[in-house]
Design an enzyme around this catalytic site. Structure first.
Site, PDB file in Angstrom:
ATOM      1  N   SER A 142       0.963  -1.276  -0.153  1.00 48.45           N
ATOM      2  CA  SER A 142      -0.091   0.015  -0.037  1.00 48.45           C
ATOM      3  C   SER A 142       0.861   1.170   0.062  1.00 48.45           C
ATOM      4  O   SER A 142       1.718   1.433   0.874  1.00 48.45           O
ATOM      5  CB  SER A 142      -0.924  -0.124   1.242  1.00 48.45           C
ATOM      6  OG  SER A 142      -1.415   1.336   1.348  1.00 48.45           O
TER       7      SER A 142
ATOM      8  N   MET B 196      -9.549   7.511  -0.296  1.00 49.85           N
ATOM      9  CA  MET B 196     -10.377   8.049   1.011  1.00 49.85           C
ATOM     10  C   MET B 196     -10.636   9.462   0.797  1.00 49.85           C
ATOM     11  O   MET B 196     -10.275  10.070   0.294  1.00 49.85           O
ATOM     12  CB  MET B 196      -9.393   7.838   2.268  1.00 49.85           C
ATOM     13  CG  MET B 196      -8.734   6.764   2.426  1.00 49.85           C
ATOM     14  SD  MET B 196      -8.093   6.676   4.257  1.00 49.85           S
ATOM     15  CE  MET B 196      -6.976   5.062   3.923  1.00 49.85           C
TER      16      MET B 196
ATOM     17  N   HIS C  51      -8.234   0.516  -3.762  1.00 49.48           N
ATOM     18  CA  HIS C  51      -8.997   0.337  -2.785  1.00 49.48           C
ATOM     19  C   HIS C  51      -9.805   1.452  -2.575  1.00 49.48           C
ATOM     20  O   HIS C  51      -9.330   2.596  -1.943  1.00 49.48           O
ATOM     21  CB  HIS C  51      -8.122  -0.106  -1.633  1.00 49.48           C
ATOM     22  CG  HIS C  51      -9.165  -0.352  -0.566  1.00 49.48           C
ATOM     23  ND1 HIS C  51      -8.482  -0.743   0.690  1.00 49.48           N
ATOM     24  CD2 HIS C  51     -10.514  -0.746  -0.093  1.00 49.48           C
ATOM     25  CE1 HIS C  51      -9.367  -0.777   1.666  1.00 49.48           C
ATOM     26  NE2 HIS C  51     -10.654  -0.812   1.251  1.00 49.48           N
TER      27      HIS C  51
ATOM     28  N   MET D 223     -12.165   3.600  -0.677  1.00 45.28           N
ATOM     29  CA  MET D 223     -13.111   3.860   0.683  1.00 45.28           C
ATOM     30  C   MET D 223     -13.565   5.073   0.468  1.00 45.28           C
ATOM     31  O   MET D 223     -13.240   6.094   1.389  1.00 45.28           O
ATOM     32  CB  MET D 223     -11.808   3.767   1.837  1.00 45.28           C
ATOM     33  CG  MET D 223     -11.431   2.405   2.206  1.00 45.28           C
ATOM     34  SD  MET D 223      -9.702   2.593   3.121  1.00 45.28           S
ATOM     35  CE  MET D 223      -8.564   2.656   1.704  1.00 45.28           C
TER      36      MET D 223
ATOM     37  N   HIS E  64      -0.988  -1.365  -4.317  1.00 46.36           N
ATOM     38  CA  HIS E  64      -2.467  -0.991  -3.613  1.00 46.36           C
ATOM     39  C   HIS E  64      -2.392   0.565  -3.542  1.00 46.36           C
ATOM     40  O   HIS E  64      -1.699   1.100  -2.945  1.00 46.36           O
ATOM     41  CB  HIS E  64      -2.346  -1.698  -2.421  1.00 46.36           C
ATOM     42  CG  HIS E  64      -3.640  -1.582  -1.736  1.00 46.36           C
ATOM     43  ND1 HIS E  64      -4.887  -2.630  -2.005  1.00 46.36           N
ATOM     44  CD2 HIS E  64      -4.266  -0.915  -0.544  1.00 46.36           C
ATOM     45  CE1 HIS E  64      -5.757  -2.341  -1.146  1.00 46.36           C
ATOM     46  NE2 HIS E  64      -5.556  -1.226  -0.475  1.00 46.36           N
TER      47      HIS E  64
ATOM     48  N   ASP F  85      -6.308  -6.890   4.361  1.00 46.16           N
ATOM     49  CA  ASP F  85      -5.816  -5.457   4.547  1.00 46.16           C
ATOM     50  C   ASP F  85      -5.945  -4.667   5.701  1.00 46.16           C
ATOM     51  O   ASP F  85      -6.958  -4.573   6.232  1.00 46.16           O
ATOM     52  CB  ASP F  85      -6.547  -4.640   3.256  1.00 46.16           C
ATOM     53  CG  ASP F  85      -6.028  -3.233   3.215  1.00 46.16           C
ATOM     54  OD1 ASP F  85      -4.922  -2.951   3.845  1.00 46.16           O
ATOM     55  OD2 ASP F  85      -6.699  -2.429   2.356  1.00 46.16           O
TER      56      ASP F  85
ATOM     57  N   MET G  93     -11.041  -6.516   5.435  1.00 48.45           N
ATOM     58  CA  MET G  93     -10.426  -5.321   6.232  1.00 48.45           C
ATOM     59  C   MET G  93     -10.051  -6.190   7.644  1.00 48.45           C
ATOM     60  O   MET G  93     -10.705  -6.727   8.219  1.00 48.45           O
ATOM     61  CB  MET G  93     -11.057  -4.390   6.570  1.00 48.45           C
ATOM     62  CG  MET G  93     -11.385  -3.432   5.498  1.00 48.45           C
ATOM     63  SD  MET G  93     -10.115  -2.794   4.655  1.00 48.45           S
ATOM     64  CE  MET G  93      -9.003  -2.111   6.029  1.00 48.45           C
TER      65      MET G  93
ATOM     66  N   ASP H 247      -4.817   3.331  -1.916  1.00 46.70           N
ATOM     67  CA  ASP H 247      -5.837   3.711  -0.980  1.00 46.70           C
ATOM     68  C   ASP H 247      -6.784   4.992  -1.303  1.00 46.70           C
ATOM     69  O   ASP H 247      -5.855   6.043  -1.011  1.00 46.70           O
ATOM     70  CB  ASP H 247      -5.510   3.546   0.431  1.00 46.70           C
ATOM     71  CG  ASP H 247      -5.022   2.218   0.893  1.00 46.70           C
ATOM     72  OD1 ASP H 247      -5.986   1.191   0.623  1.00 46.70           O
ATOM     73  OD2 ASP H 247      -4.062   1.911   1.385  1.00 46.70           O
TER      74      ASP H 247
END
Ligand code: DX5
Ligand code: ZN
Length: 223
Positions: free
Chosen positions: A8, A35, A64, A66, A31, A173, A135, A33
């Site tokens: 990540s 958000m 990913h 979120m 990866h 993760d 998660m 992330d």
């Protein structure tokens, strides 16, 4: 069983993302992330940054998301160069339609579950997916402690995936490190996100190999 390590970049140096992505060019995936400060209490990066990362690496990009309203936004991440797009089922209004749309774009479709979300209600959706992400911390921040209480859910998800056949990857993760990856692999995970463990290491590339070796040895013990 194939195993994949997906570092990540949340724990990378955001002022030197290209350099840090090159540091892990032995990884199977990168990866990313995303958000939005609504689905989780943190704000990271969005489409332009993911597109820039995809443009400087041959390693496939694992997005990913979120975020709220993935039904609206997730296809744009496939368009921007993500090879796999993970949406949270808690945020998706129509997960089947979204998974089909992502696959229709040529991306891998993946569904994520927060720690308190059970897998069982989604058993019938598994055939629509290329990956399930469990998660193993509450999403929002890197560097949190691995939640051992998630191990039974990893086992139950592995059993459901085996029962249904196909080749749906099982990603974990959060808090994955040299000291926790074996438990995850023994429970049946095959795809491992690691942020602080990789980018906090003196040699991130060597850590990727070390994690893969540990996971492979532990996977052979999976029963
Ligand atoms: C957390 C993110 C993770 C995080 C993992 O919400 O989804 O990908 O970066 O970081 P570590 O491996 O440090 O727990
Ligand atoms: Zn993540």
């Amino acid at each position: 069983m194939g195993l994949r390590i997906s570092p990540s970049i949340l724990s990378a140096d955001f002022a030197n993302l290209e350099r840090d992505v090159r540091r892990i060019d032995n990884a199977d995936w990168v990866h990313v992330d995303v958000m939005d400060n609504h689905f989780v209490p943190n704000l990271t990066l969005g489409l332009p940054v993911l597109e820039a990362i995809a443009g400087v690496t041959d390693t496939p990009v694992d997005a990913h998301l979120m975020i709220e309203d993935p039904d609206r936004w997730a296809p744009a991440y496939a368009e921007a160069g993500a090879d796999s797009v993970t949406f949270h089922v808690e945020a998706a209004a129509a997960p089947v339609r979204l998974a089909r749309e992502l696959r229709g774009q040529g991306a891998r479709a993946s569904m994520a579950l927060k720690p308190a979300t059970p897998i069982e209600p989604y058993e019938d959706l598994l055939g629509e997916l290329d990956m399930v992400l469990l998660m193993t911390v509450e999403p929002g921040f890197g560097g949190q402690a691995f939640l051992d209480i998630m191990l039974p859910k990893i086992r139950r998800t592995r059993a459901l995936l085996d029962k249904h056949g196909g080749d749906v990857w099982l990603q974990v993760d959060g808090g994955v490190s040299e000291s926790t990856i074996e438990r995850c692999a023994e429970a049946g995970a095959d795809t491992f996100v690691a942020g602080s463990a990789v980018f906090g290491a003196d040699d991130p590339s060597a850590m990727v190999d070390a994690l893969r070796d540990r996971a492979a040895a532990a996977a052979r013990r999976h029963v």
